[in-house]
Design a protein around this motif. Structure first.
Motif, PDB file in Angstrom:
ATOM      1  N   LEU A  50       0.824  -1.204   0.000  1.00  0.00           N
ATOM      2  CA  LEU A  50       0.000   0.000   0.000  1.00  0.00           C
ATOM      3  C   LEU A  50       0.861   1.258   0.000  1.00  0.00           C
ATOM      4  N   ALA A  51       1.954   1.229   0.766  1.00  0.00           N
ATOM      5  CA  ALA A  51       2.843   2.391   0.808  1.00  0.00           C
ATOM      6  C   ALA A  51       3.476   2.634  -0.548  1.00  0.00           C
ATOM      7  N   HIS A 102       0.898   3.730  -3.186  1.00  0.00           N
ATOM      8  CA  HIS A 102       0.480   5.114  -2.969  1.00  0.00           C
ATOM      9  C   HIS A 102       1.490   6.086  -3.563  1.00  0.00           C
ATOM     10  N   THR A 142      -0.437  12.103   2.409  1.00  0.00           N
ATOM     11  CA  THR A 142      -1.067  10.818   2.740  1.00  0.00           C
ATOM     12  C   THR A 142      -2.581  10.926   2.924  1.00  0.00           C
ATOM     13  N   LEU A 181      -4.525   7.826   1.821  1.00  0.00           N
ATOM     14  CA  LEU A 181      -4.327   6.706   2.747  1.00  0.00           C
ATOM     15  C   LEU A 181      -5.078   6.937   4.051  1.00  0.00           C
ATOM     16  N   GLU A 182      -5.097   8.170   4.522  1.00  0.00           N
ATOM     17  CA  GLU A 182      -5.802   8.463   5.770  1.00  0.00           C
ATOM     18  C   GLU A 182      -7.302   8.262   5.621  1.00  0.00           C
ATOM     19  N   GLU A 234      -6.257  -5.530   3.825  1.00  0.00           N
ATOM     20  CA  GLU A 234      -5.494  -4.302   3.653  1.00  0.00           C
ATOM     21  C   GLU A 234      -5.671  -3.425   4.886  1.00  0.00           C
ATOM     22  N   ALA A 287       0.506   1.315   6.422  1.00  0.00           N
ATOM     23  CA  ALA A 287       1.227   1.998   5.346  1.00  0.00           C
ATOM     24  C   ALA A 287       1.566   3.425   5.742  1.00  0.00           C
ATOM     25  N   ILE A 288       0.636   4.091   6.414  1.00  0.00           N
ATOM     26  CA  ILE A 288       0.891   5.457   6.898  1.00  0.00           C
ATOM     27  C   ILE A 288       2.037   5.449   7.898  1.00  0.00           C
ATOM     28  N   PRO A 297      -4.495   0.186   5.850  1.00  0.00           N
ATOM     29  CA  PRO A 297      -3.827   1.429   5.456  1.00  0.00           C
ATOM     30  C   PRO A 297      -3.091   2.126   6.596  1.00  0.00           C
TER      31      PRO A 297
END
Length: 299
Positions: A38-39, A42, A225, A228-229, A203, A208-209, A205
């Motif tokens: 995910l990171a 993104h 981000t 993602l948030e 998943e 990833a954040i 997120p």
């Protein structure tokens, strides 16, 4: 000696780079919560990446173990999604260039592949290489995602006490890259996100954040981000709804919360499960809690 440059092809035009940071994630090894994927996705979807090098995927991938998708329409094949392992250049939120290496983890030729990455790091004068991924841990989703930092630059890892001392685990191409970079005298670190074990297949997120925040703290790179948030907020609501629907799951989460908070209160170290009296659940306990959670979910 084998020429490792045969494994990759440089782009005809390479963006101007001044001792860039390299972030890497290879899909195929453990990545709980899809944290690393995910990171990386993104960054590559939001920062107009430019290809710097592409790897010879045919010499690295076993197609029979990870078959690429193809589309059949009516009476013929109309699309083929070829796998790609590439190095791309991006710019952060304030225009600082950095590199992202991503794609499927090679099934073979790990030594040749890692040697090729080391060669690219030398050739592009990379200042620091940073690996990203997630692991399942006995932590609740209601607390901040913690990270385990590692690598040969302790000054960039922050103040943390390792929750393990020495352990032998199955290897990965990503770990081998860090190991070979260290051997070659290049700075290399990594961040591993602690993902609630009952969410390791979904998943997540928030992890990833946390990984991107760790990169920012270590390198100064700035990332936007917001997407993602928003995804993390939606995921959190879905998880909370699932937990609220089952008292058994809610009780398990409360137990994880109590353990997490007790360890945090008993030690200055922020890493869960690191206190002297903390007990890591055994494999059967983790599996039982995970199975109970899945049993309550629809396919």
């Amino acid at each position: 000696m084998t020429d490792q440059t045969r494994l990759y092809t440089l782009a005809e035009e390479i963006p101007e780079l001044e001792r860039p940071v390299l972030l890497y994630f290879l899909d195929g090894f453990m990545d709980a919560g899809a944290a690393g994927r995910l990171a990386a996705d993104h960054l590559l979807s939001s920062m107009d990446p430019r290809t710097v090098a592409t790897f010879d995927i045919d010499s690295l991938l076993d197609y029979r173990s990870r078959r690429p998708p193809m589309v059949f329409d009516t009476n013929r094949w109309v699309d083929y999604k070829a796998p790609e392992l590439s190095l791309r250049a991006c710019e952060d939120a304030v225009g600082v260039p950095f590199l992202v290496l991503s794609g499927p983890e090679p099934d073979r030729s790990w030594e040749a592949f890692s040697a090729a990455v080391v060669e690219l790091v030398r050739r592009l004068d990379v200042s620091l290489s940073v690996g990203l991924h997630g692991i399942p841990m006995a932590v609740p989703h209601t607390r901040e995602t913690e990270l385990t930092p590692h690598g040969n630059r302790p000054d960039l890892l922050g103040e943390s006490t390792s929750w393990i001392t020495r352990v032998e685990v199955p290897g990965s191409a990503g770990a081998l890259i860090e190991y070979r970079l260290d051997e070659a005298g290049h700075d290399a670190i990594g961040f591993t996100a602690h993902v609630p074990h009952y969410l390791s297949q979904a998943e997540y997120p928030s992890a990833a954040i946390a990984l991107l925040n760790g990169v920012t703290a270590a390198t100064g790179l700035a990332f936007r981000t917001a997407e993602l948030e928003e995804a993390a907020a939606r995921a959190r609501k879905q998880i909370d709804d699932q937990v609220a629907a089952s008292e058994e799951i809610a009780e398990a989460v409360r137990g994880l919360e109590a353990r997490f908070d007790a360890v945090a209160a008993a030690s200055d170290n922020s890493l869960p499960m690191a206190g002297p009296n903390a007990r890591m659940p055994d494999a059967e306990e983790i599996a039982a809690e995970f199975e109970r959670f899945l049993a309550e979910q629809e396919e």
